[in-house]
Structure formats: C-alpha cells, structure tokens
Write a protein that holds these residues in place. Sequence first.
Motif, PDB file in Angstrom:
ATOM      1  N   GLY A 158       0.751  -1.200  -0.102  1.00  0.00           N
ATOM      2  CA  GLY A 158      -0.058   0.136  -0.073  1.00  0.00           C
ATOM      3  C   GLY A 158       0.661   1.262   0.078  1.00  0.00           C
ATOM      4  N   TYR A 159       2.041   1.291  -0.235  1.00  0.00           N
ATOM      5  CA  TYR A 159       3.026   2.145  -0.332  1.00  0.00           C
ATOM      6  C   TYR A 159       3.051   2.892  -1.656  1.00  0.00           C
ATOM      7  N   GLN A 160       3.055   4.233  -1.876  1.00  0.00           N
ATOM      8  CA  GLN A 160       3.135   4.781  -3.027  1.00  0.00           C
ATOM      9  C   GLN A 160       4.503   5.529  -3.214  1.00  0.00           C
ATOM     10  N   VAL A 161       4.815   5.798  -4.589  1.00  0.00           N
ATOM     11  CA  VAL A 161       6.136   6.362  -5.083  1.00  0.00           C
ATOM     12  C   VAL A 161       5.793   7.784  -5.049  1.00  0.00           C
ATOM     13  N   TYR A 162       6.722   8.572  -4.171  1.00  0.00           N
ATOM     14  CA  TYR A 162       6.668   9.888  -4.341  1.00  0.00           C
ATOM     15  C   TYR A 162       7.801  10.400  -4.822  1.00  0.00           C
ATOM     16  N   GLY A 163       8.878   9.760  -5.418  1.00  0.00           N
ATOM     17  CA  GLY A 163       9.958   9.975  -6.247  1.00  0.00           C
ATOM     18  C   GLY A 163      10.723   8.962  -6.504  1.00  0.00           C
ATOM     19  N   GLU A 164      11.418   9.206  -7.447  1.00  0.00           N
ATOM     20  CA  GLU A 164      12.506   8.289  -8.012  1.00  0.00           C
ATOM     21  C   GLU A 164      13.887   8.924  -8.601  1.00  0.00           C
ATOM     22  N   ILE A 165      14.891   8.576  -8.462  1.00  0.00           N
ATOM     23  CA  ILE A 165      16.155   8.815  -9.094  1.00  0.00           C
ATOM     24  C   ILE A 165      16.842   8.105  -9.682  1.00  0.00           C
ATOM     25  N   VAL A 166      17.198   8.092 -11.083  1.00  0.00           N
ATOM     26  CA  VAL A 166      17.788   7.244 -11.659  1.00  0.00           C
ATOM     27  C   VAL A 166      19.471   7.235 -11.577  1.00  0.00           C
TER      28      VAL A 166
END
Length: 139
Positions: free
Chosen positions: A115-123
């Motif tokens: 139930g966790y949502q992505v709020y950011g990602e860094i390649v």
Amino acid sequence: MISIEPAVVSRVEPMISEIFDQQFQATGLAQPRKAAGFIAFGVYDKGQLVGGLIARHRYDHLKITELAVKPAYQGQRLGTQLIQTAEAFGRQHHVVTITLGTRSYQAADFYRKCGYQVYGEIVDLPMRGVTTYYFVKRL
C-alpha cells in the motif's frame, strides 16, 4: 582554527537536533510530540535472528531505514508482518506518515503491494543502472 573531522554520531546528533528545534520554534507552530528515536523489530526462528526492520520515529513520522529477511525465509510473509508491525507501532504513537526508500534491485513491488506509493525516484542513484524509489504511506 576551524576544522572538519570525523565525529561520533551520538555527539553530533544532539547539537543538530537542538538547531532544528530552534528553527522549528521560530516558525511559531505548535511543537509536535518528540520522537522516540530509533526502533527495531526482529523476526526469530528458534532464537536465531532471520529478519528485521529498523525505523526512525520523529514527531508524527516514521522512516523505515532498513528492512530485510534472510533468503531462506522469504516468501513466508515475514516482510509483510514486519511492515504491519511498524504500521501498528505508528498508529499507537500517532504517526501520520511512514516513508522509506528502496532500490530497483530490491523490493519496490513489495512496498507497492503493502500500500505504499512512490513519491519520487532518482535514476542512477547510488550508481549507474540503479534507480532509487522513495515511498510514502499515510496512516
């Protein structure tokens, strides 16, 4: 003369916390409940530690810093139970949000299922070819 040197975390952290507290007080907002510090939950099989979770509790926030289950014990919902235990702790301590980070070769799909949502990602963090995902869940 001013110098920068290696230091013991337990000596530096209180000084930084004091500065952060002063900054918060300057906002005029009501001071939130103080944190309990770091918490940990372990999974044991006949006294042997086979998995665990470490999190930092600060104000109304819980940040899961580490979660792992030994490969021989994976697939038994132990990671899910650790997450549920952390969430129960959070509810008992009036936590509003839980955050965590994971890498593309680790457990992004697991956290989505929880139930966790992505709020950011860094390649390319922390190295080329790896993506770091940041997750949040509101309780």
